[in-house]
Design an enzyme around this catalytic site. Structure first.
Site, PDB file in Angstrom:
ATOM      1  N   GLU A 221       0.870  -1.176   0.000  1.00  0.00           N
ATOM      2  CA  GLU A 221       0.000   0.000   0.000  1.00  0.00           C
ATOM      3  C   GLU A 221       0.906   1.225   0.000  1.00  0.00           C
ATOM      4  O   GLU A 221       1.410   1.632   1.043  1.00  0.00           O
ATOM      5  CB  GLU A 221      -0.915  -0.018   1.230  1.00  0.00           C
TER       6      GLU A 221
ATOM      7  N   CYS B 230      -1.719   9.011   2.522  1.00  0.00           N
ATOM      8  CA  CYS B 230      -1.379   8.460   1.213  1.00  0.00           C
ATOM      9  C   CYS B 230      -2.467   8.718   0.183  1.00  0.00           C
ATOM     10  O   CYS B 230      -2.190   8.717  -1.020  1.00  0.00           O
ATOM     11  CB  CYS B 230      -1.088   6.961   1.317  1.00  0.00           C
TER      12      CYS B 230
END
Length: 472
Positions: free
Chosen positions: A218, A252
Site C-alpha cells: 500500500e 497516502c
C-alpha cells in the site's frame, strides 16, 4: 545474511513460535475468529482516549475528534462488517464443472495462510495497524505487527494493549527502528503487508523476494483531483480543501494536486481561503489542525516550497499564518505555475502544499493523469454522467471517489489498494479476507465417472470421443 541484533533474533523466535501454534490449530472456527475480532474492537475502543492522547503527543498536535473520526470509527466499522459477513466468507464456494467432468464436484475452500507480517506507517498508526489485522484475523491467521518508530508513544501503548488481549503466539507487536523494519520484511512470512512510501516499497519487495513471500504493498504517489467542467465549483473546492487538510495532508490518499479548467485558478484559490477560514478559524491558535510529524518532514515540505518558488512557481497562502518550525505547523499553500521537473511535481507531497494545474479540455486532464505513474486515488468533481463515465473508464487508479475525497477508504465493503507504482494487492472487506486466505480449489471425483474412457491405450474409442469433445 545473518543479523546479530537481539531484536531480530527475538523476531525470528516469535515467528517460529507463531508458526508452531498455527500448525497446531490451522483452521480456527468462525466462533473463534469472531471472538478475536470482538476482543480487538473492545480493547481499541475502550482505550481510544489514551491512544488519541499518545498520538497527540507524538504529532505535537492532533485533534482527538479527528483521530476518532479518521481512525477509530473506520476500525469499528471494519470489524462490524467482518462480524456480519465473515462466516459467509469462510464457507466453501461451489463451482461449476464442464459436462465432460460430470458428475464430479468442484469448490473453493478458503484457508488461513498462517503467519502474516504487517508493517505500519506513522501517519495513521491505529487505523493502518488494525485495518490489515482485521482482515488477517477474519481469515483465521496469526500476525506480527511492526509499528513505526516515529510515533513512539502510540506504538508502545498499542504493543501493550495487544499483549494484554492476545496470546503472544497469536498476535504480537514489535517496535524498533528502520533496521528492525528491514529485518522484518526479510522474514519468511506467509504474507507481508507494507504501508508506506513507494521508495521503501521497492526495498520491502526485494527483501520479501528472498523467500518468495507474497506481498501487499500500500504505497502512495500523486493522487489527482479533477474539477470537471460541469462541477459544482464551490462545493468541489470546499471538498478538496477538507480532504487536503485532514491530518495536514499527511495521508497516502490525500489529493496531491488539482486540475482545474484554465482561467479558474484564482477562483479556486479565493474559494479555498474562504473554506480554510471556515474550517480552521483563528488559524494560528486553532487546535484542530495537525502538526507535521517531525522536524525532518517539516524541513522537507519547506524545501519543496522553496525549490518550486525558485523555479518560477507562485505560492498562495490560504491562511494569514506562516510555517512555524517550533510547533511544526505548516499552513496550507496553493501553488501555481509549478515546473513539471520540480520536486513538488515529481514526489508525493504528503503535506499541505497543493499544486493547482490548469487544463483546456477534459481530454487534456485525462491525458495529464495518464502520462504519470498510476495514483493510489483519483478524485473527480463533475455532474455530467458522460464525463464521469469517461474519467472512470479512461484512467487507472487504486481507487476513485466522485464528488468526494478520501471516503472510498471509509467504505469497508470496498477493497483498498494501489496499482502500478502506488502498490499491489488490496484489503478491507471480502477482498481483505481473500488477500489473507488461500482460496484452495478442490475437485472431488465421483465414484462412477468416465475417467477410464480416455485412458491409454489410445484407439478408435478415444479418437471418437476426442472428435465429439472438440466439436465447436
Amino acid at each position: 545474511m545473518k543479523n546479530d541484533l537481539p531484536e531480530v533474533a527475538a523476531l525470528e523466535g516469535l515467528l517460529r513460535e507463531q508458526r508452531t501454534a498455527y500448525l497446531r490449530a490451522p483452521y480456527p472456527s468462525w466462533d473463534q475468529r469472531a471472538a478475536h475480532l470482538r476482543a480487538l474492537r473492545d480493547v481499541l475502543l475502550d482505550n481510544r482516549d489514551a491512544l488519541a492522547d499518545a498520538m497527540n503527543v507524538d504529532f505535537g498536535n492532533r485533534a482527538k475528534e479527528e483521530i476518532l473520526l479518521a481512525e477509530f470509527l473506520l476500525v469499528k466499522e471494519e470489524i462490524d462488517g467482518a462480524l456480519r459477513n465473515g462466516k459467509r466468507w469462510m464457507t466453501a464456494q461451489r463451482r461449476a464443472t464442464n459436462k465432460w467432468l460430470l458428475p464430479a464436484r468442484a469448490k473453493i475452500v478458503p484457508q488461513p495462510l498462517g503467519v502474516v507480517g504487517i508493517i505500519v506507517p506513522w501517519n495513521y498508526p491505529v487505523l493502518l495497524a488494525a485495518g490489515p489485522l482485521i482482515s488477517a484475523l477474519t481469515a483465521g491467521n496469526r500476525a506480527i505487527v511492526k509499528m513505526s518508530e516515529l510515533t513512539p508513544r502510540t506504538s508502545m501503548l498499542f504493543e501493550q494493549l495487544i499483549a494484554q488481549t492476545f496470546a503472544r503466539d497469536h498476535v504480537a507487536v514489535v517496535n524498533g527502528d528502520a533496521k528492525l523494519a528491514a529485518a522484518f520484511s526479510a522474514q519468511p512470512f506467509d504474507h507481508l503487508l507494507f504501508t508506506g512510501s513507494t521508495k521503501v516499497g521497492h526495498d520491502v519487495m526485494r527483501a520479501a523476494a528472498e523467500h518468495l513471500t507474497p506481498v501487499t504493498l500500500e504505497l502512495g504517489g500523486k493522487s489527482p483531483a479533477i474539477v470537471g467542467p460541469g462541477a459544482r465549483f464551490d462545493y468541489a473546492v470546499d471538498s478538496i480543501v477538507a480532504g487536503k487538510t485532514l491530518n495536514a495532508g499527511q495521508a497516502c490518499i490525500a489529493p496531491d494536486y488539482v486540475l482545474v479548467p484554465r482561467g479558474k485558478e484564482q477562483a479556486f484559490i479565493e474559494r479555498a481561503r474562504v473554506r480554510m477560514a471556515h474550517l480552521y478559524p483563528d488559524f494560528a491558535r486553532n487546535r484542530d489542525y495537525t502538526s507535521i510529524i517531525s522536524p525532518r518532514h517539516f524541513a522537507r515540505l519547506q524545501r519543496l516550497a522553496d525549490e518550486a518558488r525558485e523555479q518560477g512557481a507562485q505560492l498562495h497562502a490560504l491562511t494569514d499564518s506562516t510555517a512555524d518550525a517550533n510547533t511544526r505547523r505548516f499552513p496550507p499553500v496553493a501553488v501555481t505555475h509549478a515546473a513539471d521537473a520540480s520536486m513538488l511535481m515529481q514526489e508525493e507531497i504528503f503535506g499541505p502544499l497543493l499544486p493547482v494545474v490548469p487544463y483546456d479540455s477534459i481530454d487534456d486532464a485525462i491525458r495529464y493523469v495518464n502520462a504519470r505513474p498510476r495514483p493510489l486515488s483519483l478524485y473527480l468533481y463533475e455532474e455530467d454522467k458522460a464525463t464521469i463515465a469517461r474519467v472512470t473508464h479512461e484512467t487507472i487508479a487504486g481507487g476513485m471517489s466522485v464528488n468526494e475525497t478520501l471516503m472510498h477508504l471509509a467504505c469497508e465493503s470496498l477493497p483498498f489498494g494501489g496499482v502500478g507504482a502506488s502498490g499491489m494487492g488490496a484489503y478491507h472487506g471480502y477482498e481483505g479476507f481473500v488477500t489473507f486466505s488461500k482460496m484452495k480449489p478442490v475437485f472431488t471425483q465421483s465414484r462412477f465417472n468416465g475417467r477410464e474412457l480416455i485412458a491409454p491405450p489410445y484407439g478408435k474409442r478415444v479418437r471418437a470421443l476426442l472428435a465429439l469433445m472438440m466439436r465447436h
